[in-house]
Design a protein around this motif. Structure first.
Motif, PDB file in Angstrom:
ATOM      1  N   ALA A  95      -1.488 -22.496 -28.566  1.00  0.00           N
ATOM      2  CA  ALA A  95      -2.138 -23.699 -28.033  1.00  0.00           C
ATOM      3  C   ALA A  95      -3.641 -23.473 -27.878  1.00  0.00           C
ATOM      4  O   ALA A  95      -4.434 -24.414 -28.003  1.00  0.00           O
ATOM      5  N   GLY A  96      -4.040 -22.219 -27.639  1.00  0.00           N
ATOM      6  CA  GLY A  96      -5.467 -21.897 -27.606  1.00  0.00           C
ATOM      7  C   GLY A  96      -6.105 -22.038 -28.974  1.00  0.00           C
ATOM      8  O   GLY A  96      -7.249 -22.491 -29.097  1.00  0.00           O
ATOM      9  N   ASP A  97      -5.369 -21.670 -30.030  1.00  0.00           N
ATOM     10  CA  ASP A  97      -5.852 -21.894 -31.396  1.00  0.00           C
ATOM     11  C   ASP A  97      -6.066 -23.388 -31.642  1.00  0.00           C
ATOM     12  O   ASP A  97      -7.065 -23.800 -32.245  1.00  0.00           O
ATOM     13  N   GLN A  98      -5.113 -24.189 -31.182  1.00  0.00           N
ATOM     14  CA  GLN A  98      -5.225 -25.642 -31.334  1.00  0.00           C
ATOM     15  C   GLN A  98      -6.416 -26.187 -30.544  1.00  0.00           C
ATOM     16  O   GLN A  98      -7.129 -27.080 -31.011  1.00  0.00           O
ATOM     17  N   ILE A 105      -4.706 -35.267 -28.907  1.00  0.00           N
ATOM     18  CA  ILE A 105      -3.566 -34.780 -28.143  1.00  0.00           C
ATOM     19  C   ILE A 105      -3.071 -33.503 -28.800  1.00  0.00           C
ATOM     20  O   ILE A 105      -2.753 -33.479 -29.989  1.00  0.00           O
ATOM     21  N   ILE A 106      -3.061 -32.425 -28.026  1.00  0.00           N
ATOM     22  CA  ILE A 106      -2.536 -31.148 -28.496  1.00  0.00           C
ATOM     23  C   ILE A 106      -1.068 -31.065 -28.092  1.00  0.00           C
ATOM     24  O   ILE A 106      -0.737 -31.206 -26.915  1.00  0.00           O
ATOM     25  N   ASN A 107      -0.197 -30.851 -29.070  1.00  0.00           N
ATOM     26  CA  ASN A 107       1.234 -30.753 -28.783  1.00  0.00           C
ATOM     27  C   ASN A 107       1.701 -29.321 -28.986  1.00  0.00           C
ATOM     28  O   ASN A 107       1.440 -28.714 -30.023  1.00  0.00           O
ATOM     29  N   SER A 108       2.376 -28.770 -27.983  1.00  0.00           N
ATOM     30  CA  SER A 108       2.825 -27.381 -28.037  1.00  0.00           C
ATOM     31  C   SER A 108       4.285 -27.294 -27.615  1.00  0.00           C
ATOM     32  O   SER A 108       4.657 -27.762 -26.540  1.00  0.00           O
ATOM     33  N   LYS A 109       5.102 -26.697 -28.479  1.00  0.00           N
ATOM     34  CA  LYS A 109       6.537 -26.599 -28.211  1.00  0.00           C
ATOM     35  C   LYS A 109       6.908 -25.144 -27.926  1.00  0.00           C
ATOM     36  O   LYS A 109       6.411 -24.232 -28.585  1.00  0.00           O
ATOM     37  N   GLY A 110       7.792 -24.939 -26.937  1.00  0.00           N
ATOM     38  CA  GLY A 110       8.108 -23.582 -26.514  1.00  0.00           C
ATOM     39  C   GLY A 110       9.457 -23.097 -27.013  1.00  0.00           C
ATOM     40  O   GLY A 110      10.386 -23.873 -27.186  1.00  0.00           O
ATOM     41  N   ALA A 114      -1.194 -32.075 -24.225  1.00  0.00           N
ATOM     42  CA  ALA A 114      -2.450 -32.157 -23.480  1.00  0.00           C
ATOM     43  C   ALA A 114      -3.368 -33.210 -24.084  1.00  0.00           C
ATOM     44  O   ALA A 114      -3.539 -33.268 -25.302  1.00  0.00           O
ATOM     45  N   PHE A 115      -3.949 -34.016 -23.230  1.00  0.00           N
ATOM     46  CA  PHE A 115      -4.904 -35.058 -23.625  1.00  0.00           C
ATOM     47  C   PHE A 115      -6.314 -34.490 -23.440  1.00  0.00           C
ATOM     48  O   PHE A 115      -6.744 -34.209 -22.330  1.00  0.00           O
ATOM     49  N   ILE A 116      -7.024 -34.297 -24.574  1.00  0.00           N
ATOM     50  CA  ILE A 116      -8.362 -33.702 -24.569  1.00  0.00           C
ATOM     51  C   ILE A 116      -9.382 -34.777 -24.908  1.00  0.00           C
ATOM     52  O   ILE A 116      -9.274 -35.456 -25.931  1.00  0.00           O
TER      53      ILE A 116
END
Length: 291
Positions: free
Chosen positions: A177-180, A230-235, A243-245
Motif C-alpha cells: 500500500a506504501g508503493d501505491q 482511491i487506494i485499494n489494498s486487500k489482505g 483510502a481516499f487520497i
C-alpha cells in the motif's frame, strides 16, 4: 508512517510456492506457450487483470511524513497530498478467513462515498482514478474487478481509470500500500497515470470491465487535473483497506478555508523557501555531496 520489507529469501519463497501463489518459469512458459528453449520475459511476470499465473514477490521501503494542518502551515511544508479517510473491513466476522468476501465491497463503497462528499459527484466521475491492489493472480483479477465494477455502477461512474503499480514493482506484501501511495503522489505531481504495460492490452475474460477503464497505456491528465484517488489494498487474512487520497491542490483549498488570510499568505512565503532548500539539497545529493 511507513514500512520496510525484504521477503525474498528461501523460507519465504517456499511458503508462497506451497500456496501456489507465485508466478514461476514453468507457469509463465505454459501461459505464453513457450518451449524450454525460448526465453521468458520476466519483466512481464506480473500481469494484473490480464491472463496471469501468480504474483511476483518484491522488496520495498516506503515512508510518508504526515502533518496536521497547523504543523504544515507553521513549518511551510511542501504538501504532496492528504489522506482524507481510510476505511477498513474484514471479509467475515473475524479477520483471518482466507477467501475474498464482502469486506472490500464495503471499504471501497465507503471510500467512494467519502470522495464524493468532499469533491462532489461530477468531479468524482471525471477527475478521480483507482490505484488497484492488482496482484497479478487469477483470483484477484476476478474478485477485485467485480468489486470495482459494482462500486462504479452504484455511484454511476463510467470508464473509471484503473492503475496497478505492482506491474512495475511486484508485490512487497506488507509495504504494497506504501508503493501505491508513492505512485499516487507521483501521479498528482506529474499528471500522468501509469498504464498496466505488462499485459499487452489483453484483459482476461473473467475480469469485470463494466464501467471500468483498465489502462493499457499511460494516461496523461495534466498536473492539477486529478482531484483524488482511491487506494485499494486487500489482505491475506481477509482484512481490506480503501483510502481516499486528496490531491495537493484540493488539500490547499481545504487548508485555506480553515485559516485566516494573513496566516495562509505567511505559509505561501515560507513554502517558497522550503522548495528552494529542497531543490538545493537534491542537487547536492545528485553531485554526491551529502554534507
Amino acid at each position: 508512517m511507513g514500512a520496510s520489507e525484504a521477503p525474498i529469501f528461501p523460507e519465504s519463497l517456499d511458503g508462497f510456492v506451497t500456496m501456489n501463489a507465485l508466478a514461476d518459469d514453468e507457469s509463465l512458459r505454459k501461459l505464453d506457450q513457450l518451449d524450454s528453449k525460448q526465453e521468458i520475459d520476466h519483466r512481464r511476470a506480473c500481469r494484473p487483470f490480464s491472463n496471469n499465473t501468480g504474483f511476483t514477490l518484491g522488496e520495498s521501503a516506503q515512508y510518508i511524513v504526515l502533518f496536521d494542518e497547523k504543523l504544515a502551515l507553521d513549518l511551510g511544508a511542501n504538501i504532496l497530498g492528504s489522506i482524507n479517510e481510510v476505511f477498513i473491513n474484514a471479509d467475515g466476522y473475524k479477520k483471518s478467513i482466507t477467501s475474498p468476501g464482502l469486506g472490500n465491497y464495503i471499504s471501497m463503497a465507503k471510500a467512494t462515498a467519502a470522495t464524493r462528499n468532499v469533491i462532489g459527484e461530477d468531479r468524482l466521475k471525471h477527475r478521480t482514478y483507482i490505484q488497484a491492489h492488482g496482484t497479478g493472480t487469477p483470483q484477484n483479477r476476478a474478485t477485485e474487478s467485480h468489486i470495482l465494477s459494482k462500486v462504479a455502477k452504484s455511484f454511476q461512474i463510467h470508464n473509471w481509470p484503473i492503475a496497478a503499480v505492482k506491474s512495475y514493482v511486484g508485490h512487497s506484501v506488507s509495504t504494497s500500500a506504501g508503493d501505491q501511495m508513492a505512485a499516487a503522489l507521483g501521479v498528482f505531481h506529474h499528471g500522468t497515470i501509469p498504464g498496466i504495460l505488462t499485459i499487452n492490452g489483453t484483459i482476461a475474460d473473467d475480469v469485470s470491465q463494466d464501467r471500468l477503464d483498465f489502462l493499457t497505456e499511460h494516461r496523461s491528465m495534466g498536473s492539477g487535473n486529478i482531484d483524488a484517488t482511491i487506494i485499494n489494498s486487500k489482505g491475506f487474512g481477509g482484512n481490506n483497506a480503501s483510502a481516499f487520497i486528496l490531491s495537493p491542490e484540493e488539500t490547499q483549498i481545504k487548508i485555506k478555508s480553515l485559516v485566516t488570510k494573513n496566516k495562509y499568505n505567511k505559509y505561501l512565503k515560507n513554502i517558497g523557501e522550503t522548495q528552494k532548500k529542497s531543490f538545493q539539497y537534491n542537487r547536492s545529493c545528485l553531485k554526491g555531496d551529502y554534507q
